[in-house]
Design an enzyme around this catalytic site. Structure first.
Site, PDB file in Angstrom:
ATOM      1  N   LYS A  81      61.767  64.713 128.256  1.00 40.78           N
ATOM      2  CA  LYS A  81      61.967  66.010 128.895  1.00 40.78           C
ATOM      3  C   LYS A  81      60.750  66.916 128.638  1.00 40.78           C
ATOM      4  CE  LYS A  81      65.882  67.941 127.759  1.00 40.78           C
ATOM      5  NZ  LYS A  81      66.949  68.803 127.177  1.00 40.78           N
ATOM      6  N   LYS A 131      65.219  66.924 117.440  1.00 40.20           N
ATOM      7  CA  LYS A 131      66.539  67.567 117.533  1.00 40.20           C
ATOM      8  C   LYS A 131      67.074  67.668 116.108  1.00 40.20           C
ATOM      9  CE  LYS A 131      69.282  69.212 120.677  1.00 40.20           C
ATOM     10  NZ  LYS A 131      68.918  69.721 122.020  1.00 40.20           N
ATOM     11  N   ASP A 188      70.851  75.230 120.632  1.00 35.18           N
ATOM     12  CA  ASP A 188      71.578  74.233 121.436  1.00 35.18           C
ATOM     13  C   ASP A 188      73.051  74.615 121.267  1.00 35.18           C
ATOM     14  OD1 ASP A 188      71.093  71.497 122.931  1.00 35.18           O
ATOM     15  OD2 ASP A 188      72.840  71.123 121.701  1.00 35.18           O
ATOM     16  N   THR A 215      67.521  77.918 130.853  1.00 33.78           N
ATOM     17  CA  THR A 215      68.043  76.573 131.138  1.00 33.78           C
ATOM     18  C   THR A 215      68.881  76.598 132.417  1.00 33.78           C
ATOM     19  OG1 THR A 215      68.130  76.231 128.759  1.00 33.78           O
ATOM     20  CG2 THR A 215      69.209  74.577 130.136  1.00 33.78           C
ATOM     21  N   SER A 261      60.791  77.826 126.123  1.00 29.54           N
ATOM     22  CA  SER A 261      60.460  77.840 124.698  1.00 29.54           C
ATOM     23  C   SER A 261      58.956  77.635 124.516  1.00 29.54           C
ATOM     24  CB  SER A 261      61.205  76.729 123.948  1.00 29.54           C
ATOM     25  OG  SER A 261      62.536  77.087 123.687  1.00 29.54           O
TER      26      SER A 261
HETATM   27  P1  NDP Z   1      76.894  76.725 124.025  1.00 25.44           P
HETATM   28  O1  NDP Z   1      77.282  76.514 122.619  1.00 25.44           O
HETATM   29  O2  NDP Z   1      76.371  78.028 124.455  1.00 25.44           O
HETATM   30  O3  NDP Z   1      78.097  76.336 124.998  1.00 25.44           O
HETATM   31  C1  NDP Z   1      78.655  75.059 124.971  1.00 25.44           C
HETATM   32  C2  NDP Z   1      79.764  74.985 125.995  1.00 25.44           C
HETATM   33  O4  NDP Z   1      80.180  73.633 126.145  1.00 25.44           O
HETATM   34  C3  NDP Z   1      80.999  75.763 125.572  1.00 25.44           C
HETATM   35  O5  NDP Z   1      81.673  76.225 126.707  1.00 25.44           O
HETATM   36  C4  NDP Z   1      81.802  74.697 124.827  1.00 25.44           C
HETATM   37  O6  NDP Z   1      83.177  74.974 124.764  1.00 25.44           O
HETATM   38  C5  NDP Z   1      81.531  73.478 125.679  1.00 25.44           C
HETATM   39  N1  NDP Z   1      81.622  72.275 124.817  1.00 25.44           N
HETATM   40  C6  NDP Z   1      80.870  72.006 123.729  1.00 25.44           C
HETATM   41  N2  NDP Z   1      81.238  70.854 123.158  1.00 25.44           N
HETATM   42  C7  NDP Z   1      82.245  70.388 123.901  1.00 25.44           C
HETATM   43  C8  NDP Z   1      83.052  69.238 123.823  1.00 25.44           C
HETATM   44  N3  NDP Z   1      82.886  68.315 122.842  1.00 25.44           N
HETATM   45  N4  NDP Z   1      83.980  69.078 124.771  1.00 25.44           N
HETATM   46  C9  NDP Z   1      84.147  70.004 125.761  1.00 25.44           C
HETATM   47  N5  NDP Z   1      83.425  71.116 125.883  1.00 25.44           N
HETATM   48  C10 NDP Z   1      82.482  71.316 124.972  1.00 25.44           C
HETATM   49  O7  NDP Z   1      75.810  75.576 124.319  1.00 25.44           O
HETATM   50  P2  NDP Z   1      74.737  75.483 125.504  1.00 25.44           P
HETATM   51  O8  NDP Z   1      75.258  76.120 126.732  1.00 25.44           O
HETATM   52  O9  NDP Z   1      73.445  75.904 124.952  1.00 25.44           O
HETATM   53  O10 NDP Z   1      74.657  73.895 125.699  1.00 25.44           O
HETATM   54  C11 NDP Z   1      75.425  73.197 126.683  1.00 25.44           C
HETATM   55  C12 NDP Z   1      74.734  71.876 126.998  1.00 25.44           C
HETATM   56  O11 NDP Z   1      73.428  72.132 127.512  1.00 25.44           O
HETATM   57  C13 NDP Z   1      74.532  70.936 125.816  1.00 25.44           C
HETATM   58  O12 NDP Z   1      74.616  69.594 126.270  1.00 25.44           O
HETATM   59  C14 NDP Z   1      73.092  71.222 125.389  1.00 25.44           C
HETATM   60  O13 NDP Z   1      72.529  70.136 124.701  1.00 25.44           O
HETATM   61  C15 NDP Z   1      72.453  71.419 126.751  1.00 25.44           C
HETATM   62  N6  NDP Z   1      71.191  72.154 126.785  1.00 25.44           N
HETATM   63  C16 NDP Z   1      71.068  73.396 126.229  1.00 25.44           C
HETATM   64  C17 NDP Z   1      69.874  74.075 126.326  1.00 25.44           C
HETATM   65  C18 NDP Z   1      69.692  75.463 125.814  1.00 25.44           C
HETATM   66  O14 NDP Z   1      68.600  76.013 126.009  1.00 25.44           O
HETATM   67  N7  NDP Z   1      70.684  76.075 125.192  1.00 25.44           N
HETATM   68  C19 NDP Z   1      68.692  73.456 126.963  1.00 25.44           C
HETATM   69  C20 NDP Z   1      68.955  72.183 127.582  1.00 25.44           C
HETATM   70  C21 NDP Z   1      70.160  71.575 127.473  1.00 25.44           C
HETATM   71  P3  NDP Z   1      83.830  75.491 123.382  1.00 25.44           P
HETATM   72  O15 NDP Z   1      83.425  76.921 123.257  1.00 25.44           O
HETATM   73  O16 NDP Z   1      85.267  75.283 123.563  1.00 25.44           O
HETATM   74  O17 NDP Z   1      83.247  74.625 122.301  1.00 25.44           O
HETATM   75  O1  2IT Z   2      68.191  70.334 124.927  1.00 29.55           O
HETATM   76  C1  2IT Z   2      67.280  71.186 124.989  1.00 29.55           C
HETATM   77  O2  2IT Z   2      66.283  71.019 125.707  1.00 29.55           O
HETATM   78  C2  2IT Z   2      67.412  72.413 124.198  1.00 29.55           C
HETATM   79  N1  2IT Z   2      68.433  72.583 123.526  1.00 29.55           N
HETATM   80  C3  2IT Z   2      66.296  73.419 124.162  1.00 29.55           C
HETATM   81  C4  2IT Z   2      65.273  73.029 123.143  1.00 29.55           C
HETATM   82  C5  2IT Z   2      64.169  74.049 122.907  1.00 29.55           C
HETATM   83  O3  2IT Z   2      63.349  73.740 122.024  1.00 29.55           O
HETATM   84  O4  2IT Z   2      64.117  75.089 123.550  1.00 29.55           O
END
Ligand code: NDP
Ligand code: 2IT
Length: 449
Positions: free
Chosen positions: A116, A128, A168, A212, A381
Site C-alpha cells: 500500500k 503495523k 488504526d 482514508t 500521513s
Molecule cells: P475505528 O476504530 O475508528 O472504527 C472501527 C469501526 O469498525 C467501528 O465501527 C467498529 O465497531 C467496527 N469494528 C471494529 N472491529 C470490528 C469487528 N471485529 N467486528 C465488527 N465491527 C468491527 O477504526 P477505523 O475506522 O480507523 O478503521 C476501520 C478499518 O479501516 C480497519 O480495517 C482499519 O485497518 C482500516 N484503515 C484505517 C485507516 C485509518 O487511517 N484509520 C487507514 C486505512 C485503513 P465497534 O465500535 O463496535 O468496535
Molecule cells: O491501514 C492503514 O493504512 C492505516 N491504519 C494508516 C497508517 C498510517 O500510517 O497512517
C-alpha cells in the site's frame, strides 16, 4: 496450488513456520497468486531470495504493557510492533488497540502496508503494531495510562527516520495525543515527525482525519469513471463500520451526490432510507463515543437491527466495507451481487474473503482492493511527515488536492499494471504487482540479501 514451484515453496514455508497465523497466510497467498503471473519473467527474484525475504518481517517486537485501572488494580496487556520492511523508507503504519489483536493480524496488516505504501509513491516502508487492549468502556484516564505505558516501551524502537506509527482501529486523535506526550517526555525532544495523526496544534496535518474515507471515494469515483463511465451521483451506498474511515467515506460519498443508507458497528446496523444524517452520526460516535444503535432512537424513519453482518442485506449500488477484516464471506458477497450492486471498494483492510472477491469479479462488479482503495490515510500521513520536516502546514485544500492526485494516480498505476500482466481490470492483481515491483526493485538495488 501456485503455478510457480518457487512461490509454492515460499508459501509452504510461511505456513510451516507459523501454522496458526491464518490471516497472515491469507494476505500472503493473495499476493503470491498475483506474482505467479510475473515471476517467470524475473529469475532474479529466486536467485536473490527476494520473495523469501519479502514475506519475513525485518523485526517483530512484543512487549508487556502494565497499567493501573481506575480501581487501582494492575492490568497487563500485550503490545507489538511488526517492522516488516524498510526497503523504500522508514517503517510506517498504524497501531490497533482491539481485544482481537494478535501476531497473525498484525503481520497481515504490516505485510499489506508494504505494498500500500509503495503504491502511494511516497518513501515509506511497511509496519503495523498495537495491543490486545480494549479502549471501549475505559475512562479517558485509563486510556491515557495505557498509552503512556505502551509508549514507555515502544519509544526505543521508533523515530522520524526509523519507524512512524499512526492510528488504526481503536487509535484516534485522543490516543495519538497521549502517545506523543509520553514520547516527548521520555525523549526530551520535540520530534513531531515520530507519529502521524497528531492534533492540529502540535504538528498534525489538516485533512488527515478525513483522508482514508475521502481517499476511498476519490479512487472509487475514478474507477467508476474510467471503467464504467459512471460516478457516485445518484447511487445508493452501504458502508459498514461507523469509525474514522466509515464516517468520512460517508461524508465524501454524500458530497459526490450519493445517498448513504446504512452504517454499522460490531453490535448491529442502522438503516435510514432517506439518507444517513452525518451530523447525528458524528455527534454519537465522535463526541459521545456511544453505539450506532442510538441513531435509530434519535432519527425518525430509521431502524436498527442486531448483528453487524445483516447490513449487507440492505440493497445498494456501491458497497464500501469499512469496519474490519473478513466481514464479507462468499455467502454475503452473493447477497450483495443478487441485490444489484455494481461496485465494491475496500475501506477496511482485507474486509472481503478471497471467495467473496471471486464472487464479485465473476459477476462483473468493479472491485477495488484495500491496498489501493484505502491508501489515502497513509498517503496523508506521508504528507504530514513532509510538513513536519518543513516545519510548515499546508491548507486543507492543498492537502486534499494532493490526496486526490495520489488516489487518481494509484487507480491508474493499478489499472495499467493489470493490463500489462494480461488481467485487464483485475485491480487485485494490479495493486499487488504495481506495489511489489517497486519494492523488489529496491531490494535488489540495495543488495539486502
Ligand atoms: P475505528 O476504530 O475508528 O472504527 C472501527 C469501526 O469498525 C467501528 O465501527 C467498529 O465497531 C467496527 N469494528 C471494529 N472491529 C470490528 C469487528 N471485529 N467486528 C465488527 N465491527 C468491527 O477504526 P477505523 O475506522 O480507523 O478503521 C476501520 C478499518 O479501516 C480497519 O480495517 C482499519 O485497518 C482500516 N484503515 C484505517 C485507516 C485509518 O487511517 N484509520 C487507514 C486505512 C485503513 P465497534 O465500535 O463496535 O468496535
Ligand atoms: O491501514 C492503514 O493504512 C492505516 N491504519 C494508516 C497508517 C498510517 O500510517 O497512517
Amino acid at each position: 496450488m501456485l503455478k510457480s514451484e518457487y512461490l509454492q515453496r515460499v508459501y509452504t514455508q510461511v505456513i510451516a513456520r507459523d501454522p496458526d497465523q491464518r490471516e497472515f497466510h491469507q494476505a500472503v497467498l493473495e499476493v503470491l497468486e498475483s506474482l505467479d503471473l510475473i515471476v517467470e519473467k524475473h529469475p532474479e527474484y529466486e536467485k536473490h531470495g527476494i520473495i523469501e525475504a519479502f514475506v519475513e518481517p525485518e523485526r517483530v517486537i512484543s512487549f508487556r504493557v502494565p497499567w493501573v485501572d481506575d480501581q487501582g488494580r494492575v492490568r497487563v496487556n500485550r503490545g507489538y510492533r511488526i517492522q516488516f520492511s524498510s526497503a523504500i523508507g522508514p517503517y510506517k503504519g498504524g497501531l490497533r488497540f482491539h481485544p482481537t489483536v494478535n501476531l497473525s493480524i498484525l503481520k497481515f496488516l504490516g505485510f499489506e502496508q508494504i505494498l500500500k505504501n509503495s503504491l502511494t509513491g511516497l518513501p515509506m516502508g511497511g509496519a503495523k503494531g498495537g495491543a490486545d487492549f480494549d479502549p471501549k468502556g475505559k475512562s479517558d484516564n485509563e486510556v491515557m495510562r495505557f498509552c503512556q505505558s505502551f509508549m514507555t516501551e515502544l519509544n526505543r524502537h521508533i523515530g522520524q527516520f526509523v519507524d512512524v506509527p499512526a492510528g488504526d482501529i481503536g487509535v484516534g486523535a485522543r490516543e495519538i495525543g497521549y502517545l506523543f506526550g509520553q514520547y516527548r517526555r521520555i525523549r526530551g525532544s520535540y520530534d513531531a515527525g515520530v507519529l502521524t495523526g497528531k492534533g492540529l496544534a502540535f504538528g498534525g496535518s489538516l485533512a488527515r482525519t478525513e483522508a482514508t474515507g475521502y481517499g476511498l471515494c476519490y479512487l472509487t469515483e475514478e474507477m467508476l469513471k474510467c471503467m464504467k463511465n459512471d460516478s457516485f451521483a445518484g447511487k445508493t451506498v452501504v458502508i459498514s463500520g461507523s469509525g474514522n474511515v466509515a464516517i468520512f467515506a460517508a461524508e465524501k460519498a454524500t458530497a459526490l451526490g450519493a445517498k448513504v443508507v446504512a452504517l454499522s458497528d460490531s453490535n448491529g446496523y442502522i438503516h435510514d432510507p432517506d439518507g444517513i444524517k452525518l451530523d447525528v452520526v458524528k455527534d454519537i460516535k465522535l463526541k459521545r463515543r456511544a453505539r450506532i444503535k442510538v441513531y435509530a432512537d434519535e432519527v425518525p424513519g430509521s431502524t436498527y437491527a442486531d448483528g453487524f453482518r445483516g447490513i449487507w442485506n440492505v440493497p445498494c449500488d456501491i458497497a464500501l466495507p469499512c469496519a474490519t477484516q473478513n466481514e464479507i464471506d462468499e455467502e454475503t458477497a452473493k447477497i450483495i451481487v443478487k441485490n444489484g450492486a455494481m461496485a465494491v471498494a475496500e475501506g477496511a483492510n482485507m474486509p472481503c474473503r478471497p471467495e467473496a472477491i471471486r464472487v464479485f469479479q465473476e459477476a462483473g462488479l468493479l472491485f477495488a482492493p484495500a491496498k489501493a482503495a484505502n491508501a489515502g490515510g497513509v498517503a496523508t500521513s506521508g504528507l504530514e511527515m513532509s510538513q513536519n520536516s518543513m516545519r510548515y502546514s499546508w491548507t486543507f485544500e492543498e492537502v486534499d488536492h494532493r490526496l486526490q492526485e495520489i488516489m487518481v494516480n494509484i487507480f491508474h498505476n493499478t489499472y495499467d499494471a493489470s493490463v500489462e500482466c494480461d488481467a485487464p481490470g483485475d485491480l487485485v492483481v494490479g495493486a499487488n504487482i504495481a506495489g511489489f515491483l517497486k519494492v523488489a526493485g529496491v531490494m535488489l538495488a540495495q543488495g539486502l540479501i
